[in-house]
Scaffold this active site. Structure first.
Site, PDB file in Angstrom:
ATOM      1  N   GLU A 176       0.768  -1.279   0.033  1.00  0.00           N
ATOM      2  CA  GLU A 176      -0.135   0.029  -0.257  1.00  0.00           C
ATOM      3  C   GLU A 176       0.767   1.370  -0.121  1.00  0.00           C
ATOM      4  OE1 GLU A 176      -2.570   0.642   3.177  1.00  0.00           O
ATOM      5  OE2 GLU A 176      -3.740   2.359   2.288  1.00  0.00           O
ATOM      6  N   LYS A 218      -2.135  -1.835  -3.095  1.00  0.00           N
ATOM      7  CA  LYS A 218      -3.553  -1.122  -2.404  1.00  0.00           C
ATOM      8  C   LYS A 218      -3.310   0.454  -2.828  1.00  0.00           C
ATOM      9  CE  LYS A 218      -5.976  -0.077   1.607  1.00  0.00           C
ATOM     10  NZ  LYS A 218      -6.789  -0.799   2.696  1.00  0.00           N
TER      11      LYS A 218
HETATM   12  P1  13P Z   1      -9.186   4.143   4.069  1.00  0.00           P
HETATM   13  O1  13P Z   1     -10.372   3.596   3.098  1.00  0.00           O
HETATM   14  O2  13P Z   1     -10.247   4.925   5.292  1.00  0.00           O
HETATM   15  O3  13P Z   1      -8.455   5.139   3.585  1.00  0.00           O
HETATM   16  O4  13P Z   1      -8.472   3.188   4.767  1.00  0.00           O
HETATM   17  C1  13P Z   1      -7.929   2.199   4.195  1.00  0.00           C
HETATM   18  C2  13P Z   1      -6.779   1.638   4.855  1.00  0.00           C
HETATM   19  O5  13P Z   1      -6.342   0.535   5.022  1.00  0.00           O
HETATM   20  C3  13P Z   1      -5.621   2.701   4.989  1.00  0.00           C
HETATM   21  O6  13P Z   1      -4.458   2.156   5.401  1.00  0.00           O
END
Ligand code: 13P
Length: 340
Positions: A176, A218
């Site tokens: 991510e 992500k």
């Molecule tokens: P949000 O969808 O609230 O941005 O959170 C996703 C997430 O896991 C951030 O690390």
């Protein structure tokens, strides 16, 4: 091993389904609870997560749930450990394994995500506790002269080290890199920064021998900054985001699961829908939302036992709408129509 990673990654982005991010750290869940005036005690956090995980029918749209360290060790009120409960409903348990974004030395306003020390041992423990996949989040702010190449590359290096260790442990890494949506930047600047970040991430992943088939990305969507005074249409967001992903993400990656990043629930759903409506694409395009799946449920719950059912209904609705957005079948009119 390779095959198991691949089949888990594919199951997480199965048709019509996506991931619930319920891995808020202690500080973040406190912020969410503060917004509804609920004290962040261990039992309140447990009760809230139980509400989400036991929502009837949600398994039709939710393939996996990302847990926090505390949550993976907790149990439902009948004593069933959360990972077991999820598994029994056909939902795959996952775990956030990073230790948060910390100030990056010699780089004002920038962060590096920590948590590599001892990670191999922690991953083994999480696997024993029932996790099948993991998440590590790096963040990048857009501002005057930032993010620097220094910040982009140290975070890419750490993301790849994490992903390699995760695959070694038989756990699918969700990589991510989050370019934050706060700021006054244009959508073009978001595109430029997101491109630099994704370029570095995939170079490091390849150099560190991470198998693209056994991971998920992500990313943020490409949007104008929240303080820019501009709003992009769903089609514009879809176009810029896809342009970036097509340039940088190998077709061997089975799926891309977006974060919502503070967008409204409805925008997060409509933007995902616009991307899928313009498919087919080389990868599955899905969601791994925290706020955009939970906000209405949290608001309906308010910490009250008698509101659990209303909160579950609110969560179910968002899961269902995002499930529809997986195939471009969502329409904003669904928001006002009754949903069973
Ligand atoms: P949000 O969808 O609230 O941005 O959170 C996703 C997430 O896991 C951030 O690390």
């Amino acid at each position: 091993m390779g095959n198991e990673l691949e089949s888990t990654a594919k199951a997480l982005v199965a048709e019509g389904k996506g991931i619930l991010a319920a891995d808020e750290s202690d500080g973040t869940i406190k912020k969410r609870f503060d917004s509804i005036d609920v004290e962040s005690t261990e039992d309140n956090r447990r009760a809230y997560r139980e509400l989400l995980f036991t929502t009837g029918g949600v398994e039709e749209y939710i393939s996996g749930v990302i847990l926090f360290d505390e949550t993976i060790r907790q149990s439902a009120s009948d004593g069933t450990p959360f990972p077991k409960l999820l598994e029994s409903r056909g939902i795959i348990p996952g775990i956030k394994v990073d230790k948060g974004a910390k100030p990056l030395a010699n780089a004002e306003g920038e962060t590096v995500t920590e948590g590599l020390d001892g990670l191999r041992e922690r991953l083994n423990e999480y696997r024993e506790l029932g996790a099948k996949f993991t998440k590590w989040r790096a963040t990048y702010s857009i501002g005057d002269g930032i993010p620097s190449e220094y910040c982009v590359w140290v975070n890419a290096h750490a993301l790849a080290r994490y992903a390699a260790l995760s695959q070694e442990a038989g756990l699918v890494p969700i990589v991510e890199p989050e370019v934050l949506m706060d700021g006054a930047h244009t959508i073009e600047r978001s595109f430029e920064v997101t491109s630099r970040v994704q370029h570095a991430v995939f170079i490091e992943l390849r150099d560190q021998r991470v198998e693209p088939e056994g991971m998920l990305l992500k990313p943020n969507m490409v949007l104008p900054g929240y303080d820019s005074g501009h709003e992009a249409s769903h089609d514009d967001v879809a176009e810029w985001t896809l342009k970036c992903l097509c340039r940088h993400v190998p077709a061997a990656v089975p799926g891309i699961v977006f974060l919502s990043g503070g967008q409204s629930d409805e925008d997060a759903t409509a933007n995902l829908n616009a991307m899928n409506a313009s498919g087919p694409h080389p990868w599955q395009l899905s969601f791994s939302y925290g706020r955009a799946l939970q906000a209405p449920a949290l608001k309906a719950w308010q910490g009250r036992e008698e509101s659990v059912e209303a909160a579950q209904q609110a969560f179910y609705r968002r899961a269902k709408f995002n499930g529809a957005a997986r195939s471009g079948a969502y329409a904003p009119e669904m928001e006002t129509a009754g949903v069973a």
